[in-house]
Scaffold this motif. Structure first.
Motif, PDB file in Angstrom:
ATOM      1  N   PHE A  81       6.003  11.288  17.116  1.00  0.00           N
ATOM      2  CA  PHE A  81       5.640  10.744  18.224  1.00  0.00           C
ATOM      3  C   PHE A  81       5.121  11.539  19.347  1.00  0.00           C
ATOM      4  O   PHE A  81       4.061  11.359  20.226  1.00  0.00           O
TER       5      PHE A  81
ATOM      6  N   MET B 129       0.911  -1.101   0.019  1.00  0.00           N
ATOM      7  CA  MET B 129       0.030   0.206   0.113  1.00  0.00           C
ATOM      8  C   MET B 129       0.691   1.215  -0.014  1.00  0.00           C
ATOM      9  O   MET B 129       1.898   1.259   0.652  1.00  0.00           O
TER      10      MET B 129
ATOM     11  N   VAL C  68      -6.366   1.132   8.101  1.00  0.00           N
ATOM     12  CA  VAL C  68      -5.866  -0.242   8.553  1.00  0.00           C
ATOM     13  C   VAL C  68      -5.630  -0.179   9.891  1.00  0.00           C
ATOM     14  O   VAL C  68      -6.000  -0.852  10.502  1.00  0.00           O
TER      15      VAL C  68
ATOM     16  N   GLN D  82      -5.147   5.343   3.830  1.00  0.00           N
ATOM     17  CA  GLN D  82      -5.272   3.732   3.802  1.00  0.00           C
ATOM     18  C   GLN D  82      -4.652   3.227   5.002  1.00  0.00           C
ATOM     19  O   GLN D  82      -5.179   2.247   5.590  1.00  0.00           O
ATOM     20  N   TRP D  83      -3.600   3.791   5.306  1.00  0.00           N
ATOM     21  CA  TRP D  83      -2.789   3.067   6.552  1.00  0.00           C
ATOM     22  C   TRP D  83      -3.646   3.495   7.835  1.00  0.00           C
ATOM     23  O   TRP D  83      -3.526   3.035   8.965  1.00  0.00           O
TER      24      TRP D  83
ATOM     25  N   ALA E 129       7.698   0.144  10.815  1.00  0.00           N
ATOM     26  CA  ALA E 129       6.764   1.249  10.505  1.00  0.00           C
ATOM     27  C   ALA E 129       6.736   2.643  10.648  1.00  0.00           C
ATOM     28  O   ALA E 129       6.561   3.454  10.156  1.00  0.00           O
TER      29      ALA E 129
ATOM     30  N   VAL F 269       0.265   2.213  16.275  1.00  0.00           N
ATOM     31  CA  VAL F 269       1.359   2.772  15.553  1.00  0.00           C
ATOM     32  C   VAL F 269       1.207   3.081  14.161  1.00  0.00           C
ATOM     33  O   VAL F 269       1.490   4.084  13.750  1.00  0.00           O
ATOM     34  N   ILE F 270       0.578   2.098  13.423  1.00  0.00           N
ATOM     35  CA  ILE F 270       0.369   2.517  12.142  1.00  0.00           C
ATOM     36  C   ILE F 270      -0.720   3.631  11.678  1.00  0.00           C
ATOM     37  O   ILE F 270      -0.383   4.483  10.826  1.00  0.00           O
TER      38      ILE F 270
ATOM     39  N   MET G 290      -7.258  -2.427  13.069  1.00  0.00           N
ATOM     40  CA  MET G 290      -6.473  -3.025  13.843  1.00  0.00           C
ATOM     41  C   MET G 290      -6.628  -2.800  15.370  1.00  0.00           C
ATOM     42  O   MET G 290      -6.738  -3.377  16.311  1.00  0.00           O
TER      43      MET G 290
ATOM     44  N   LEU H 105       0.720   5.367  23.466  1.00  0.00           N
ATOM     45  CA  LEU H 105       1.471   4.282  23.641  1.00  0.00           C
ATOM     46  C   LEU H 105       1.776   3.992  25.016  1.00  0.00           C
ATOM     47  O   LEU H 105       1.668   3.034  25.418  1.00  0.00           O
TER      48      LEU H 105
ATOM     49  N   MET I  73       4.329   4.008   2.529  1.00  0.00           N
ATOM     50  CA  MET I  73       5.040   3.503   3.855  1.00  0.00           C
ATOM     51  C   MET I  73       6.384   3.275   3.323  1.00  0.00           C
ATOM     52  O   MET I  73       6.606   2.588   2.044  1.00  0.00           O
TER      53      MET I  73
ATOM     54  N   VAL J 182       6.476  -2.544  14.521  1.00  0.00           N
ATOM     55  CA  VAL J 182       6.438  -1.129  15.063  1.00  0.00           C
ATOM     56  C   VAL J 182       7.663  -0.320  14.706  1.00  0.00           C
ATOM     57  O   VAL J 182       7.336   0.662  14.171  1.00  0.00           O
TER      58      VAL J 182
ATOM     59  N   HIS K 129      -1.265   9.112   4.740  1.00  0.00           N
ATOM     60  CA  HIS K 129      -1.603   8.049   4.069  1.00  0.00           C
ATOM     61  C   HIS K 129      -2.893   7.519   4.848  1.00  0.00           C
ATOM     62  O   HIS K 129      -2.881   6.879   5.606  1.00  0.00           O
TER      63      HIS K 129
ATOM     64  N   LEU L  45       9.352   3.335  26.100  1.00  0.00           N
ATOM     65  CA  LEU L  45       8.560   2.251  25.552  1.00  0.00           C
ATOM     66  C   LEU L  45       9.074   0.940  25.143  1.00  0.00           C
ATOM     67  O   LEU L  45       8.442   0.056  25.279  1.00  0.00           O
TER      68      LEU L  45
ATOM     69  N   TRP M 224       1.241  12.069  19.697  1.00  0.00           N
ATOM     70  CA  TRP M 224       0.615  10.924  19.738  1.00  0.00           C
ATOM     71  C   TRP M 224      -0.269  10.936  21.156  1.00  0.00           C
ATOM     72  O   TRP M 224      -0.172  10.012  21.798  1.00  0.00           O
TER      73      TRP M 224
ATOM     74  N   LEU N  26      -1.254  -2.531  19.684  1.00  0.00           N
ATOM     75  CA  LEU N  26      -0.204  -1.518  19.467  1.00  0.00           C
ATOM     76  C   LEU N  26       0.325  -1.524  18.245  1.00  0.00           C
ATOM     77  O   LEU N  26       0.369  -0.241  17.691  1.00  0.00           O
ATOM     78  N   VAL N  27       0.039  -2.647  17.152  1.00  0.00           N
ATOM     79  CA  VAL N  27       0.635  -2.299  15.886  1.00  0.00           C
ATOM     80  C   VAL N  27      -0.513  -1.385  15.197  1.00  0.00           C
ATOM     81  O   VAL N  27       0.040  -0.441  14.698  1.00  0.00           O
TER      82      VAL N  27
ATOM     83  N   THR O 142       1.143   6.753  12.684  1.00  0.00           N
ATOM     84  CA  THR O 142       2.167   7.253  11.803  1.00  0.00           C
ATOM     85  C   THR O 142       1.767   7.443  10.383  1.00  0.00           C
ATOM     86  O   THR O 142       2.259   8.390   9.710  1.00  0.00           O
ATOM     87  N   GLY O 143       0.511   6.728   9.933  1.00  0.00           N
ATOM     88  CA  GLY O 143      -0.215   7.136   8.698  1.00  0.00           C
ATOM     89  C   GLY O 143      -0.629   8.627   8.651  1.00  0.00           C
ATOM     90  O   GLY O 143      -0.771   9.315   7.638  1.00  0.00           O
TER      91      GLY O 143
END
Lengths: 213, 474
Positions: free
Chosen positions: B171, A116, B193, B189-190, A166, B161-162, B197, B113, A119, A163, B187, A174, B174, B157-158, B165-166
């Motif tokens: 940081f 996608m 997504v 789409q990110w 990305a 972050v995604i 998640m 986080l 990234m 993580v 982004h 953390l 956040w 978590l993932v 970041t998208g």
């Protein structure tokens, strides 16, 4: 990103992915432990690649991951012989093949997700997404307490790498927290696996399903 | 905002080493600290970051005080009946304080986080607490709880972050509610997504269907205090994190993409609760399915937005107080009758233990949404809020239908505990302990009058909270 950095990213990303797949298939606790160590080295390698790229503070994370995931967690999860598999979740050549095909399918899905737009490191990210999905498959494909324990720890390692891949480096506090959680999870997994073995005389979670409805 | 958490962590540490004679004083001290912190907010000595955090902290502090109060006599009796060693009691109390510290962190911290770390700590500590009874059921429940919710936690978590970041956020940004205006999304789409998640991950922690399968086991097998805190506070804490995350993400992608997820999971949770609640014969297990229903309602309210969102935040309190009463009451039933199953000896409660039986009847009337009890008002706001929005009206009507099914299921099942079926037999009365009853009687006051009384008593905070929520895009 320099050529060496790119190669090391790919190398360590692939190591994490391969370990995530093979750890589903292994028959013994000892093999799973060795694969988990390899996976942790992969995560540390990705951190080291970033550290080489200028984020020198990440060397601390490399040391932390190696200490926690290569040394301490495998020691906590070092169970006596009762933890060795009584039966095998993917018995025989058909089971093994199906499991590999499913892993491949999820890897393709991960690679597609990585493509996608936008990234950074789409290939590595895709590979890590593949490994991430495969670790989820592991959690539903095997029934032995030890294998499920390693599945969760493997998922934790893949998530840590994902993580960083990305978003780039995350704050030190953390990283310490995430490793502390891996450690605590390992302690709880070892404790509960032992209790299941003692109370139900089994390492198969299908024999410990009294709570229904 | 780290000081209250540090205080609780230090006190938890002290609990592990304090001499046996002083062990009861540490939780009492924590009760006093919670009381003081509530007083401090009341008189303006300190302010949590924002009205949502203040509201949730107030709920956490109040429910924790009452749960710790109940925990002392409950633990003494539980340890006596099941031969708990002093070491087990000490570990239980110490880790309970860590668990409470993590819930306070969920209320007060603002970085996503760090919020993830807080809810992870709550999960890991509560996994241990669920396993403390050391019965076969408790071991099985805690194993499933650990595996399912940790997998969910890593997805959260993932996803977090995604998605962030998208959004193109560094940081440092956040945080909850630090962005004003619309961001140039890097982004989308990110972001979507990652948001999905995170929703799946936190929904697992919150026990929303279809990620709920750990919840009935963990809630029914844990000690009563832990069941109450899990149901009342931890589930709500997890859903609150995802709501706050969506608040940030909705500034980058259309809010309806995110709201649909909350509505879908909320409705599915009501379907699951409606399908299972009528078949339960264990009191704690029935309240566990009821928790799935109510966390589903909170999710629905957050998804509907507007007035329904105000109802959802009020429901965090009304559900927590009612469910704490019911789980603690179920714990008393287990201690008094040695079971909480209606097909064994836990029946005729109104005759044999009138106070415990009456509190069960009261809590049940409240949790199924009868007026004038507290949950009625918050459920009313959620359902009316949904009905007022034409695009959500169909989902709202389906939710009402499912609530009627759940209502019927609980009403049909409850006489099994309250009365003795068949001919009246002279079953002996059982002595009820006032130490166990007192905190539940205080909770009963909140259950009866809290739906209107608490927002009225806390009018300035509630006023700010409503204004804040009505501006929310989610």
């Amino acid at each position: 990103m320099s050529g060496i950095e790119m190669i090391s990213w790919r190398l360590f990303g692939s190591l994490i992915w391969i370990s995530a797949i093979v750890i589903i298939l292994v028959k013994t606790h000892q093999s799973a432990r060795a694969l988990y160590r390899l996976q942790a080295i992969g995560e540390a390698g990705i951190m080291a690649s970033l550290a080489l790229g200028g984020y020198t503070v990440l060397w601390l994370d490399v040391a932390l991951i190696l200490a926690v995931k290569v040394v301490v967690v495998p020691k906590i999860m070092k169970n006596p012989s009762w933890a060795v598999a009584r039966d095998y979740g993917s018995k025989g050549p058909v089971g093994l093949t199906v499991m590999l095909l499913i892993s491949l399918l999820f890897t393709v899905g991960g690679l597609a997700l990585g493509q996608m737009t936008g990234m950074r490191h789409p290939l590595i990210l895709g590979l890590l997404f593949g490994a991430w999905f495969v670790s989820f498959v592991h959690l539903s494909a095997r029934y032995e307490t030890w294998s499920l324990g390693w599945a969760l720890l493997s998922l934790d390692t893949v998530s840590g790498a994902l993580v960083v891949a990305a978003s780039g480096p995350i704050p030190e506090s953390l990283e310490v927290g995430i490793n502390l959680f891996a450690l605590t999870t390992a302690v709880l997994l070892a404790l509960l696996a032992r209790k299941i073995s003692t109370s139900f005389s089994t390492v198969d979670v299908r024999d410990a399903e009294e709570l229904t409805g | 905002m780290i000081v209250p958490v540090i205080i609780l962590v230090v006190l938890a540490g002290i609990q592990f080493v304090v001499p046996r004679a002083l062990m009861v004083w540490v939780p009492r001290f924590v009760i006093a600290i919670f009381g003081l912190s509530l007083l401090g907010i009341w008189v303006g000595w300190w302010h949590p970051p924002g009205p949502t955090a203040t509201w949730f902290f107030d709920v956490v502090a109040l429910i924790s005080m009452l749960a710790l109060w109940f925990s002392e006599p409950y633990l003494i009796e539980e340890a006596r009946q099941h031969d708990w060693s002093i070491k087990r009691v000490r570990y239980y109390q110490g880790i309970l304080l860590l668990f409470l510290g993590s819930l306070v962190a969920v209320a007060l911290w603002t970085n996503f986080l760090f919020l993830w770390m807080a809810i992870e700590t709550a999960t890991l500590t509560s996994v241990y607490l669920v396993s403390v009874p050391n019965s076969r059921g408790a071991i099985e429940a805690s194993w499933r709880y650990l595996l399912v919710t940790e997998a969910g936690g890593l997805a959260a978590l993932v996803g977090t972050v995604i998605s962030l970041t998208g959004m193109g956020l560094p940081f440092d940004a956040w945080h909850v509610g630090v962005i004003t205006g619309t961001l140039p999304v890097v982004h989308p789409q990110w972001v979507l997504v990652g948001a999905l998640m995170a929703l799946v991950g936190y929904a697992t922690k919150a026990g929303l269907a279809p990620f709920h399968n750990w919840l009935p086991d963990a809630h029914s097998e844990a000690p009563a205090t832990i069941s109450a805190l899990l149901s009342g506070l931890k589930l709500a804490g997890a859903i609150l994190i995802v709501f706050r995350l969506f608040g940030v993400l909705s500034q980058g992608i259309p809010a309806y993409d995110l709201k649909d997820g909350l509505i879908g999971l909320g409705l599915l949770s009501l379907v699951v609760a409606a399908s299972f609640v009528a078949f339960q014969r264990d009191l704690k297990r029935m309240w566990a399915y009821s928790s799935i229903e109510h966390i589903g309602l909170i999710s629905l309210g957050m998804g509907f937005g507007g007035i329904a969102l105000v109802g959802a935040l009020l429901h965090v309190f009304t559900h927590a107080s009612s469910k704490t009463l019911l789980f603690q009451n179920a714990g008393s039933v287990r201690l008094l009758y040695r079971t909480s199953r209606s097909d064994q000896s836990a029946k005729g409660l109104l005759m044999r233990t009138p106070w415990t039986g009456s509190l069960l009847a009261l809590g049940t009337a409240a949790i199924i949404g009868l007026p004038p009890f507290a949950p009625f008002w918050s459920e009313w706001l959620i359902l009316v809020g949904g009905f007022l929005q034409p695009e959500n009206r169909v989902w709202d009507i389906i939710a009402m239908g499912l609530l009627v099914v759940i209502f019927t299921g609980v009403v049909l099942r409850m006489p099994g505990w309250l009365w003795t079926p068949g001919k009246k037999t002279a079953l002996p009365r059982i002595n009820e302990s006032w130490a166990l009853l007192s905190p539940n009687l205080v909770l009963a006051v909140f259950v009866i009058g809290g739906g209107i009384g608490v927002p009225w008593l806390m009018h300035p905070l509630w006023h700010h909270l409503v204004i804040h929520l009505m501006k929310s895009r989610v």
